[in-house]
Enzyme design. Structure first.
Site, PDB file in Angstrom:
ATOM      1  N   SER A 124      -4.504 -21.006 -27.291  1.00 35.80           N
ATOM      2  CA  SER A 124      -4.538 -22.474 -27.324  1.00 35.80           C
ATOM      3  C   SER A 124      -4.050 -23.093 -28.630  1.00 35.80           C
ATOM      4  CB  SER A 124      -5.953 -22.964 -27.028  1.00 35.80           C
ATOM      5  OG  SER A 124      -6.270 -22.766 -25.667  1.00 35.80           O
ATOM      6  N   LYS A 184      -0.915 -25.109 -28.518  1.00 41.77           N
ATOM      7  CA  LYS A 184      -0.918 -26.464 -27.948  1.00 41.77           C
ATOM      8  C   LYS A 184      -0.515 -27.526 -28.971  1.00 41.77           C
ATOM      9  CE  LYS A 184      -4.566 -25.199 -24.658  1.00 41.77           C
ATOM     10  NZ  LYS A 184      -5.990 -25.361 -24.293  1.00 41.77           N
ATOM     11  N   TYR A 192       4.069 -22.221 -20.292  1.00 47.34           N
ATOM     12  CA  TYR A 192       2.745 -22.363 -20.904  1.00 47.34           C
ATOM     13  C   TYR A 192       2.122 -20.990 -21.140  1.00 47.34           C
ATOM     14  CZ  TYR A 192      -2.214 -23.354 -21.430  1.00 47.34           C
ATOM     15  OH  TYR A 192      -3.515 -23.375 -21.887  1.00 47.34           O
ATOM     16  N   TYR A 225     -12.878 -27.384 -28.450  1.00 48.78           N
ATOM     17  CA  TYR A 225     -13.425 -27.591 -27.110  1.00 48.78           C
ATOM     18  C   TYR A 225     -14.760 -28.319 -27.131  1.00 48.78           C
ATOM     19  CZ  TYR A 225      -9.659 -24.318 -26.491  1.00 48.78           C
ATOM     20  OH  TYR A 225      -8.437 -23.724 -26.559  1.00 48.78           O
ATOM     21  N   VAL A 235      -8.462 -18.316 -27.753  1.00 46.33           N
ATOM     22  CA  VAL A 235      -9.311 -17.217 -27.275  1.00 46.33           C
ATOM     23  C   VAL A 235      -8.792 -15.849 -27.704  1.00 46.33           C
ATOM     24  CG1 VAL A 235     -10.267 -18.521 -25.349  1.00 46.33           C
ATOM     25  CG2 VAL A 235      -8.165 -17.186 -25.008  1.00 46.33           C
TER      26      VAL A 235
END
Length: 337
Positions: free
Chosen positions: A97, A100, A221, A273, A291
């Site tokens: 992530s 991103k 992605y 998150y 992660v």
């Protein structure tokens, strides 16, 4: 006594003493930051190494489950662009992530912030990174840091086929000045074959008219999440956004204060998150976790921090990584608050 003799009041003396004390404290803080060294990082790393036992390596993506839970690394790029490393700094892991924020930078540069955020929100969340959030109600992702928003972000990058992914990869290589960076094809295949929840988000957004392409966009992605790098590379990324998109060596090709503010604000409210609110209270810095076990941190106007330890807490953030960052921030008083 002569009328011309000045006798300061008790209040004036207190104010002068207070200002003097704060000048000393401020000077000490500035001096402290300049004393950052590999010895400092090693000390913090060793203190927090055992926190990996409180976490668990991500195994919902089978390839990630193969990571060594005891691997740990800590890197800082200071205000002058000097790199300080400790631990397994040559150990590679996938961005997941953290990619991103790179994708968001690219699409905002191409399409403009207003156009991108017309399709998603700026909101934080109390839900996990892979939650469908309000896709089935308002139809739009909450933010670009959760999976749904990130999938949409990548789909909006211009170009056919793998072109959007290659733009992300090239930008990571540029920011880190590490042209050897590539994606891990085994992790990519593992993500693609098990990414049914992400596929569901993709088609919900396609149904809602936010995405017009095909699954090639989703594959991009998965590829961006599979980009492999090190803790040092993450520290360079943190530095980049902390310093108005100027690279650690001073290269200002992409300098953009507004983009840097946007990225850091999203990192602060949603980068960790559902733990983001508590993290803002304890660490108080724009950060983005993945992660794969990495966390990239921006100290606005000052430095970048990168940590790695693949054992994750219940929120999907590196357990030992979080505690290393927390101790470092406290030691140097780096919180924005």
């Amino acid at each position: 006594m002569s009328k011309n003799v000045f006798l300061p009041s008790a209040k004036a003396i207190c104010i002068a003493a207070f200002l003097s004390l704060n000048t000393v404290v401020y000077a000490q803080k500035t001096a402290d930051i300049s004393t950052i060294s590999e010895k400092t990082l090693s000390s913090i790393l060793e203190k927090n190494r055992s926190y990996y036992t409180e976490g668990k390596v991500a195994d919902y993506i089978p390839e990630l489950g193969k990571m060594d839970a005891q691997a740990i690394a800590f890197s800082v790029v200071d205000k002058n662009g000097k790199i300080h490393n400790a631990g397994d700094v040559h150990k590679k892991f996938t961005m997941q992530s953290i990619s991103k924020i790179i994708a968001l930078m690219i699409v905002v540069s191409e399409k403009g912030e207003a156009n991108v955020f017309d399709k998603m929100g700026y909101f934080g969340t109390d839900k996990p990174f892979n939650h469908f959030s309000n896709l089935e109600t308002t139809g739009k992702p909450l933010n670009p840091m959760m999976n749904a928003g990130a999938i949409l972000t990548t789909s909006l990058i211009s170009g056919e086929g793998e072109k959007p992914f290659l733009k992300i990869l090239d930008m990571v290589r540029y920011i880190t000045k590490n042209h050897a960076i590539d994606y891990n094809k085994s992790v990519y295949e593992s993500e693609k074959s098990t990414g049914h929840r992400n596929r569901g988000m993709f088609y919900l957004m396609k149904n809602n008219g936010l995405i017009s392409g095909n699954e090639e966009q989703l594959d991009n992605y998965f590829r961006q999440c599979s980009i492999e790098l090190t803790a040092e590379d993450l520290a360079k990324i943190g530095y980049f956004f902390a310093n108005q998109c100027v690279r650690f060596d001073g290269d200002s090709t992409y300098k953009n204060e507004e983009v840097a503010k946007l990225i850091q604000s999203q990192m602060l409210i949603a980068g960790m998150y559902e733990f983001s609110g508590e993290y803002a209270r304890t660490v108080g810095l724009p950060s983005k976790s993945g992660v794969g076990g990495g966390i990239a941190v921006s100290v606005p106007g000052k430095m970048g921090i990168g940590v790695f330890s693949p054992a994750l807490d219940q929120h999907g953030n590196s357990s030992a990584g979080y505690h290393m960052i927390l101790d470092f921030v406290k030691q140097y008083d780096l919180s924005l608050f």
